[in-house]
Design an enzyme around this catalytic site. Structure first.
Site, short mmCIF file in Angstrom:
data_model
loop_
_atom_site.label_atom_id
_atom_site.label_comp_id
_atom_site.label_asym_id
_atom_site.label_seq_id
_atom_site.Cartn_x
_atom_site.Cartn_y
_atom_site.Cartn_z
N SER A 83 0.86 -1.11 0.11
CA SER A 83 0.08 -0.28 -0.17
C SER A 83 0.80 1.30 0.14
O SER A 83 2.03 1.28 0.68
CB SER A 83 -0.80 -0.04 1.16
OG SER A 83 -1.21 1.24 1.56
N TYR B 185 -1.30 -0.21 10.32
CA TYR B 185 -1.59 -0.73 9.07
C TYR B 185 -0.35 -0.70 8.17
O TYR B 185 0.09 -1.77 7.65
CB TYR B 185 -2.91 -0.34 8.62
CG TYR B 185 -3.18 -0.75 7.13
CD1 TYR B 185 -3.60 -1.99 6.77
CD2 TYR B 185 -2.88 0.17 6.10
CE1 TYR B 185 -3.88 -2.48 5.33
CE2 TYR B 185 -3.13 -0.27 4.83
CZ TYR B 185 -3.51 -1.59 4.48
OH TYR B 185 -3.61 -1.95 2.93
N LYS C 14 2.30 -3.60 6.77
CA LYS C 14 2.64 -3.70 5.32
C LYS C 14 4.24 -3.52 4.95
O LYS C 14 4.46 -4.19 4.31
CB LYS C 14 1.89 -2.76 4.32
CG LYS C 14 0.44 -2.88 4.20
CD LYS C 14 0.44 -4.17 3.42
CE LYS C 14 -1.23 -4.52 3.47
NZ LYS C 14 -1.45 -5.89 2.75
P1 NAD Z 1 -10.99 -7.04 1.24
O1 NAD Z 1 -10.99 -6.95 2.72
O2 NAD Z 1 -12.05 -6.90 0.40
O3 NAD Z 1 -10.18 -8.41 0.89
C1 NAD Z 1 -9.13 -9.26 1.58
C2 NAD Z 1 -9.72 -10.72 1.81
O4 NAD Z 1 -8.80 -11.37 2.90
C3 NAD Z 1 -10.88 -10.74 2.21
O5 NAD Z 1 -11.73 -11.72 1.33
C4 NAD Z 1 -10.80 -11.36 3.60
O6 NAD Z 1 -11.79 -12.47 3.86
C5 NAD Z 1 -9.39 -12.26 3.35
N1 NAD Z 1 -8.76 -12.66 4.51
C6 NAD Z 1 -8.28 -11.64 5.59
N2 NAD Z 1 -7.58 -12.21 6.42
C7 NAD Z 1 -7.32 -13.59 6.09
C8 NAD Z 1 -6.78 -14.60 6.62
N3 NAD Z 1 -5.97 -14.53 7.46
N4 NAD Z 1 -6.83 -15.65 5.80
C9 NAD Z 1 -7.43 -15.94 4.71
N5 NAD Z 1 -8.29 -14.92 4.28
C10 NAD Z 1 -8.15 -13.65 4.81
O7 NAD Z 1 -9.67 -6.08 0.87
P2 NAD Z 1 -9.00 -5.48 -0.46
O8 NAD Z 1 -9.29 -4.11 -0.65
O9 NAD Z 1 -9.55 -6.65 -1.63
O10 NAD Z 1 -7.65 -5.49 -0.21
C11 NAD Z 1 -6.93 -6.70 -0.60
C12 NAD Z 1 -5.45 -6.26 -0.17
O11 NAD Z 1 -4.70 -5.13 -0.73
C13 NAD Z 1 -5.04 -6.02 1.38
O12 NAD Z 1 -3.99 -6.88 1.86
C14 NAD Z 1 -5.13 -4.77 1.62
O13 NAD Z 1 -4.25 -4.70 2.71
C15 NAD Z 1 -4.33 -4.19 0.20
N6 NAD Z 1 -4.66 -2.91 -0.05
C16 NAD Z 1 -6.05 -2.59 -0.37
C17 NAD Z 1 -6.11 -1.29 -0.71
C18 NAD Z 1 -7.61 -0.81 -1.02
O14 NAD Z 1 -7.83 0.52 -0.95
N7 NAD Z 1 -8.57 -1.59 -1.15
C19 NAD Z 1 -5.15 -0.17 -0.81
C20 NAD Z 1 -3.95 -0.66 -0.70
C21 NAD Z 1 -3.43 -2.12 -0.29
#
Ligand code: NAD
Ligand code: UDP
Length: 338
Positions: free
Chosen positions: A126, A150, A154
């Site tokens: 991120s 958070y 990362k």
């Molecule tokens: P999201 O919450 O929609 O998806 C994450 C998924 O991981 C979910 O389906 C959740 O059920 C699953 N999960 C969480 N912990 C778990 C575990 N211990 N074991 C198995 N499954 C698990 O989030 P997203 O927006 O799709 O983000 C995906 C990744 O991208 C994350 O790592 C997040 O930190 C990173 N990210 C997201 C954004 C954003 O704005 N959406 C920005 C930067 C980084």
């Protein structure tokens, strides 16, 4: 024979869109997700869009026995590691849970990969890893100084990946630092199913437009930005998904560590996003200025040139498309996946 890719968190927002792009690029996809922030219904929608199913296993990445079973069952060509927790305020209140799901889960996954000789991974990082000190636009080599739990979770995984590649250059690791992914697949079948207290701008806008919330709070209008509201680099989630597939393909032949920003390279203020959303949805969004949100930076966006020069990737979709697709998803699925 198609190559098999493991997508952790594949039912989530980024993961589900990435699965669609992987299937379109002719990979087979296996998802591991504990559905803590998603629903299996997302996986059915992926099949509806793609005409092909993903295989999936429900479970937590920290469960070594589960990973042992999954890695024994399939010969993976690579892993897209999207699973994790992402709510910034919640992470401040529950640091241990965040380090467990973001750091410990990544370590367990890497162990399983090493044990089964799967050494290609793309990690969802991120832009929050940069923190306050970095010059805007953020370049990948800027020093990292995240100011949140958070962001630190990362950065810690990034450090682990860096050390891993130093110790054994046969790993092929991509770190993708997303800026602000928004929007949805143009079919309106998958999107961001924001649950609980909605924190981010786009889901909040959608909820006001659909009538679930009365107004949008605008956090601060005295920032040193052109209109006083915060500026971020919003990019379409389908561009993010394409970035994953390109990175995975690049890593098929290139070993070592590749760190890339995924952003458009330009920022939009909160007011600009509100106006673009109103145009795209045809809805008026009442808003009110409220004090700044703690920990928010005034303005940042990506220097996106490395992804372009290394992968030939650049964000293709503009702000009006991001808003139109987010709105299509929200208005077709007012209660998300049910
Ligand atoms: P999201 O919450 O929609 O998806 C994450 C998924 O991981 C979910 O389906 C959740 O059920 C699953 N999960 C969480 N912990 C778990 C575990 N211990 N074991 C198995 N499954 C698990 O989030 P997203 O927006 O799709 O983000 C995906 C990744 O991208 C994350 O790592 C997040 O930190 C990173 N990210 C997201 C954004 C954003 O704005 N959406 C920005 C930067 C980084
Ligand atoms: N924002 C806002 N009202 C909201 C949610 C967000 O004014 O209800 C602002 C926030 O202060 C920031 C921008 O919108 O300037 C993007 O916020 P978001 O939480 O989506 O992303 P992040 O701040 O994590 O980059």
């Amino acid at each position: 024979m198609r190559q098999k890719i493991l997508v952790t968190g594949g039912a989530g927002y980024i993961g589900s869109h990435t699965c669609v792009e992987l299937l379109a690029a002719d990979y087979d996809v296996v998802v591991v997700d504990n559905f803590s922030n998603s629903k299996p219904a997302a996986l059915d929608r992926i099949a509806q869009i793609s005409g092909r199913s993903v295989l999936w296993h429900e479970g937590d990445l920290r469960d070594r026995a589960l990973l042992q079973r999954v890695f024994s069952q399939y010969a993976f060509a690579g892993v897209l590691h999207c699973a994790g927790l992402k709510a910034i305020a919640e992470a401040q209140r529950e640091p241990l849970r965040y380090y467990q799901h973001n750091l410990e889960a990544s370590l367990t996954l890497l162990d399983a990969m090493a044990a089964h000789d799967v050494r290609r991974m793309v990690f969802s990082s991120s832009a929050t890893v940069y923190g306050e000190g970095a010059r805007v636009p953020y370049r990948e080599e800027a020093p990292l100084a995240p100011n949140t739990v958070y962001g630190r979770s990362k950065m810690m995984v990034e450090d682990v990946l860096h050390d891993l590649v130093q110790s054994d250059p046969s790993w092929h690791i991509g770190i993708l630092r997303y800026f602000n992914p928004v929007g949805a697949h143009p079919s309106g079948l998958i999107g961001e199913d924001a649950r609980g207290s909605v924190n981010n701008l786009m889901p909040h806008l959608c909820q006001v437009a659909i009538g679930k919330r009365a107004e949008l709070p605008i956090f601060g209008h005295d920032y040193p930005t052109p209109d006083g509201t915060g500026v971020r680099d919003y990019l379409h989630v389908m561009d993010v998904a394409e970035g994953h597939v390109k990175t995975l393909q690049y890593l098929a032949t290139e070993s070592g560590l590749l760190t890339l920003n995924l952003g458009t390279g330009r920022g939009y203020s909160v007011l600009e996003v509100v106006r673009a959303f109103e145009r795209a949805s045809g809805k008026r969004v009442p808003s009110r200025y409220v004090p700044r949100r703690q920990g928010d930076l005034a303005s940042y966006y990506a220097d996106a040139t490395r992804a372009s020069s290394v992968l030939g990737w650049h964000a293709k979709r503009d702000l009006s498309e991001m808003c139109a697709d987010a709105w299509r998803w929200q208005s077709n699925n007012p209660d998300g996946y049910i």
